[in-house]
Design an enzyme around this catalytic site. Structure first.
Site, PDB file in Angstrom:
ATOM      1  N   LYS A 146       0.863  -1.186   0.000  1.00  0.00           N
ATOM      2  CA  LYS A 146       0.000   0.000   0.000  1.00  0.00           C
ATOM      3  C   LYS A 146       0.895   1.230   0.000  1.00  0.00           C
ATOM      4  CE  LYS A 146      -2.993   2.359   3.273  1.00  0.00           C
ATOM      5  NZ  LYS A 146      -3.948   2.171   4.348  1.00  0.00           N
TER       6      LYS A 146
HETATM    7  C1  R5P Z   1      -1.995   4.786   7.858  1.00  0.00           C
HETATM    8  O1  R5P Z   1      -0.930   4.387   8.166  1.00  0.00           O
HETATM    9  C2  R5P Z   1      -3.161   3.945   7.930  1.00  0.00           C
HETATM   10  O2  R5P Z   1      -2.802   2.629   7.632  1.00  0.00           O
HETATM   11  C3  R5P Z   1      -4.358   4.339   7.102  1.00  0.00           C
HETATM   12  O3  R5P Z   1      -5.223   3.284   7.113  1.00  0.00           O
HETATM   13  C4  R5P Z   1      -4.047   4.689   5.695  1.00  0.00           C
HETATM   14  O4  R5P Z   1      -3.278   5.827   5.615  1.00  0.00           O
HETATM   15  C5  R5P Z   1      -5.266   4.770   4.748  1.00  0.00           C
HETATM   16  O5  R5P Z   1      -6.150   5.679   5.143  1.00  0.00           O
HETATM   17  P1  R5P Z   1      -6.316   7.079   4.435  1.00  0.00           P
HETATM   18  O6  R5P Z   1      -7.023   6.806   3.138  1.00  0.00           O
HETATM   19  O7  R5P Z   1      -7.144   7.835   5.404  1.00  0.00           O
HETATM   20  O8  R5P Z   1      -4.972   7.670   4.204  1.00  0.00           O
END
Ligand code: R5P
Length: 257
Positions: free
Chosen positions: A173
């Site tokens: 990710k």
């Molecule tokens: C961050 O480290 C977290 O894993 C969040 O889940 C991630 O950043 C995704 O969420 P967002 O779309 O709010 O950035």
């Protein structure tokens, strides 16, 4: 790759489209009661029917998700720091693989901080979690966390994603950036994007559209869904983009803002 591992990945990345809409609600692990997630059970229940998987901590899983829900779980397995602490990159593995098995998760997720103060520690965390998860056929999603001082550009994100894949991560990710195709091409495992901080709905939908157009296997989006004035409309709009290639403009028109 063994059968169990493949099966778990296909629970998250839908074989019909090769894509996924992961709903990230793990923010509390370092942010506490994040805006929109003050009452996690309520918002999770509303969004769950439209999520291909749910990314969260074991505490939220135990307390705020109906165990009868059939949604695949991506369990956050790193943390142990906070937004007011010394250095966010000072992470540890926070869940045993035995507990992940007991919680019947489809994957575990861990952050790496390439270039951060505790880079080495987080990369070692990733490698050891992968080694243990391989024994049980549990895939590991590496999250490329980006420190404030790092540029979110293709050069940096390619480096971080590739290192995660080299260490054996099954999915990565990361963030969308200019020349995102280069990040995807040099990473031999599926890449999903985070949404990042809340931005106007139209821009968030364009982000999702551009990411899948440029090769992402989907999104792992949080704040731009649960902080929207129309969270259910937003996740449905993101789904239509990711799984049906609907344009961002068309998807935006379906929102009730
Ligand atoms: C961050 O480290 C977290 O894993 C969040 O889940 C991630 O950043 C995704 O969420 P967002 O779309 O709010 O950035």
């Amino acid at each position: 790759m063994d059968c169990g591992m493949k099966n778990r990945i296909s629970q998250i990345i839908k074989p019909e489209t090769g894509r996924t809409v992961m709903l990230a609600v793990d923010h509390g692990y370092f942010l506490g009661p994040t805006t929109g997630l003050e009452e996690p059970r309520k918002i999770i229940a509303e969004l769950l029917p439209y999520a291909d998987s749910l990314m969260l901590t074991r505490g939220m899983l135990r307390t705020s998700v109906d165990p009868n829900a059939s949604v695949p779980i991506v369990l956050r397995a790193s943390g142990a720091n906070s937004i007011i602490g010394d250095d966010l990159s000072n992470e540890a593995i926070t869940v045993s693989v035995k507990d992940a098995v007991r919680l019947n998760v489809s994957a575990v997720a861990l952050s790496i901080y390439v270039g951060g103060k505790y880079e080495h520690q987080t990369l070692k965390n990733l490698a050891s979690l992968i080694s243990e998860c391989e024994e049980y056929g549990i895939p590991v999603l590496a999250v490329t966390a980006v420190g404030k001082e790092m540029a979110r550009d293709a050069k940096y994100l390619s480096l971080a994603c590739r290192i995660a894949a080299e260490l054996g991560a099954h999915m990565v990710k990361t963030y969308y950036c200019d020349d995102f195709e280069k990040v995807v091409k040099s990473c031999p495992v599926p890449v999903v994007i985070a949404g990042g901080k809340k931005i106007p709905e139209k821009e968030a939908l364009e982000l999702a559209y551009n990411a899948v157009r440029d090769g992402a296997a989907g999104v792992d989006m949080g704040r731009n869904i649960f902080q929207s004035k129309d969270p259910v409309g937003m996740i449905k709009a993101v789904r239509s983009i990711v799984h049906e290639n609907v344009s961002a403009e068309k998807a935006y028109k379906t929102l009730k803002l």
